[in-house]
Design an enzyme around this catalytic site. Sequence first.
Site, mmCIF file in Angstrom:
data_model
loop_
_atom_site.group_PDB
_atom_site.id
_atom_site.type_symbol
_atom_site.label_atom_id
_atom_site.label_comp_id
_atom_site.label_asym_id
_atom_site.label_seq_id
_atom_site.Cartn_x
_atom_site.Cartn_y
_atom_site.Cartn_z
ATOM 1 N N LYS A 22 0.833 -1.208 0.000
ATOM 2 C CA LYS A 22 0.000 0.000 0.000
ATOM 3 C C LYS A 22 0.865 1.253 0.000
ATOM 4 O O LYS A 22 0.635 2.193 -0.764
ATOM 5 C CB LYS A 22 -0.903 0.013 1.228
ATOM 6 C CG LYS A 22 -1.699 1.311 1.411
ATOM 7 C CD LYS A 22 -2.527 1.302 2.674
ATOM 8 C CE LYS A 22 -1.774 1.763 3.889
ATOM 9 N NZ LYS A 22 -1.851 3.226 4.123
ATOM 10 N N ASN A 23 1.890 1.270 0.851
ATOM 11 C CA ASN A 23 2.701 2.475 1.012
ATOM 12 C C ASN A 23 3.596 2.751 -0.192
ATOM 13 O O ASN A 23 4.181 3.829 -0.291
ATOM 14 C CB ASN A 23 3.543 2.383 2.283
ATOM 15 C CG ASN A 23 2.699 2.498 3.537
ATOM 16 O OD1 ASN A 23 1.559 2.947 3.490
ATOM 17 N ND2 ASN A 23 3.246 2.072 4.665
ATOM 18 N N CYS A 126 -5.583 8.743 9.730
ATOM 19 C CA CYS A 126 -5.777 8.082 11.021
ATOM 20 C C CYS A 126 -5.167 8.892 12.160
ATOM 21 O O CYS A 126 -4.296 9.734 11.964
ATOM 22 C CB CYS A 126 -5.221 6.657 10.989
ATOM 23 S SG CYS A 126 -3.522 6.522 10.475
ATOM 24 N N ARG A 131 1.311 14.761 12.782
ATOM 25 C CA ARG A 131 1.963 14.590 11.487
ATOM 26 C C ARG A 131 1.801 15.836 10.607
ATOM 27 O O ARG A 131 1.118 15.808 9.571
ATOM 28 C CB ARG A 131 1.411 13.345 10.776
ATOM 29 C CG ARG A 131 1.704 12.078 11.557
ATOM 30 C CD ARG A 131 1.628 10.852 10.697
ATOM 31 N NE ARG A 131 0.272 10.418 10.490
ATOM 32 C CZ ARG A 131 -0.071 9.354 9.760
ATOM 33 N NH1 ARG A 131 0.853 8.649 9.166
ATOM 34 N NH2 ARG A 131 -1.334 9.005 9.608
ATOM 35 N N ASP A 316 5.318 0.929 11.693
ATOM 36 C CA ASP A 316 4.085 0.273 11.238
ATOM 37 C C ASP A 316 3.993 -1.189 11.672
ATOM 38 O O ASP A 316 2.985 -1.846 11.402
ATOM 39 C CB ASP A 316 3.963 0.363 9.714
ATOM 40 C CG ASP A 316 3.430 1.717 9.259
ATOM 41 O OD1 ASP A 316 3.048 2.523 10.127
ATOM 42 O OD2 ASP A 316 3.399 1.965 8.040
ATOM 43 N N ARG A 408 -8.245 -0.747 5.008
ATOM 44 C CA ARG A 408 -7.391 0.272 4.402
ATOM 45 C C ARG A 408 -6.024 -0.290 4.027
ATOM 46 O O ARG A 408 -5.374 0.233 3.115
ATOM 47 C CB ARG A 408 -7.196 1.453 5.369
ATOM 48 C CG ARG A 408 -8.440 2.307 5.574
ATOM 49 C CD ARG A 408 -8.119 3.490 6.479
ATOM 50 N NE ARG A 408 -6.875 4.126 6.039
ATOM 51 C CZ ARG A 408 -5.882 4.481 6.850
ATOM 52 N NH1 ARG A 408 -5.972 4.258 8.145
ATOM 53 N NH2 ARG A 408 -4.808 5.054 6.378
#
Length: 429
Positions: A22-23, A126, A131, A316, A408
């Site tokens: 995903k990233n 999220c 951030r 993560d 997600r």
Amino acid sequence: MDRIRIVGGNRLSGTIPISGAKNAALPLMIASLLTRETLTLENVPHLADVEQLIRILGNHGVDYSVNGRRPTQTEGYSRTINFTAGSIVDTTAPYELVSKMRASFWVVGPLLARMGEARVSLPGGCAIGTRPVDLFIEGLQALGADIDVESGYVLAKAAKGLRGNRYHFPKVSVGATHVLMMAAALARGETVLENAAREPEVVNLADCLNAMGAKISGAGTDTITIEGVDELHGASVRVIPDRIETGTYAMAVAMTGGDVLLEGARADLLENALDTIARTGAEITVTNEGIRVYRNGSGIEPVDITTEPFPGFPTDLQAQFMGLMTMARGRSHITETIFENRFMHVQELARLGAHITLSGQTAIVDGVAKLKGAPVMATDLRASVSLVIAGLAAEGETLVNRVYHLDRGFERLEEKLSGCGATIERISG
């Protein structure tokens, strides 16, 4: 809302296919804004965040099509998608779209580089800390952009185009590194990014941009050099396998015991995490097909970790590792240095019987002999899967609520785990 029901106690055995990351997929998709020609991305995972970004790119005028599934390809897993931004019809990324996913803010770089302007809402996403986007703004200003923040929007302009410059990130940022690489690819002259993020996803993006005609060197180190070009063209690029998904399932096997092949996984993308999992007592073997994770009935050894930018232990995977440590034979310390407010899973793990105390940035985990199933609530993407890992080993039934967080970032999680013997199912509504 959907829930996931788990009855713990089963060992895992079999094969889990690792999806595209995903990233990595998200910045690669955003890179399609840099060219009029088609960017083809292989191994794109089927995730809620990917679908949301497709909608956001469509708002800017990006057309997309999904290639047909090959006969040997498992239905529903990673796809090949073509993105074509023949013309940018709108340089505004509105709040109602950007607020749902932080990474969509990254369109500011390509829009500014190609169109000379961008109006992008400050991001949502999220709830694991503030951030801020300061690094994005400072970096783009270093490339000559005029930027104002007004009514919740970043207004960026570069009427005469961006120009290369040297920029030192005051703090390592994967997102800002992505954005400045994309913006600098079309800037005049040379850009040097110092203290850049070294993550594999950054390398994947640099390789993609180079395939599109960019001139980027040094990706994977802390200094990236970009020689700007006038335009980029289409290309075909493969999304790297998801190292976070790989580490998550490796920890699930370490938690439950068993023998699982993580098909398509690449060990070089998460060596630190694999070494850490091996120290807990699991056996990790790299094969031609992927990574084999094995643990017999022996206990889980406690291990201390501190999250760090790549190549350190990934933030993560912090929540998942905490889930594993809840049943370790002794005390472990888990220190989070990347994001504040990323211990929201602690209270939910406690509902399953975990013994965890917090001291500033460190969680002190005293392993227990057994966990007991209970209803729990997902608070963010990675925290939610830590509850799954704990539930797989807990006695009785665990119900994980608010699993849209899982959707997600994990492609068909319950299907992959049930295929290896876990008692896990999605309950709709």
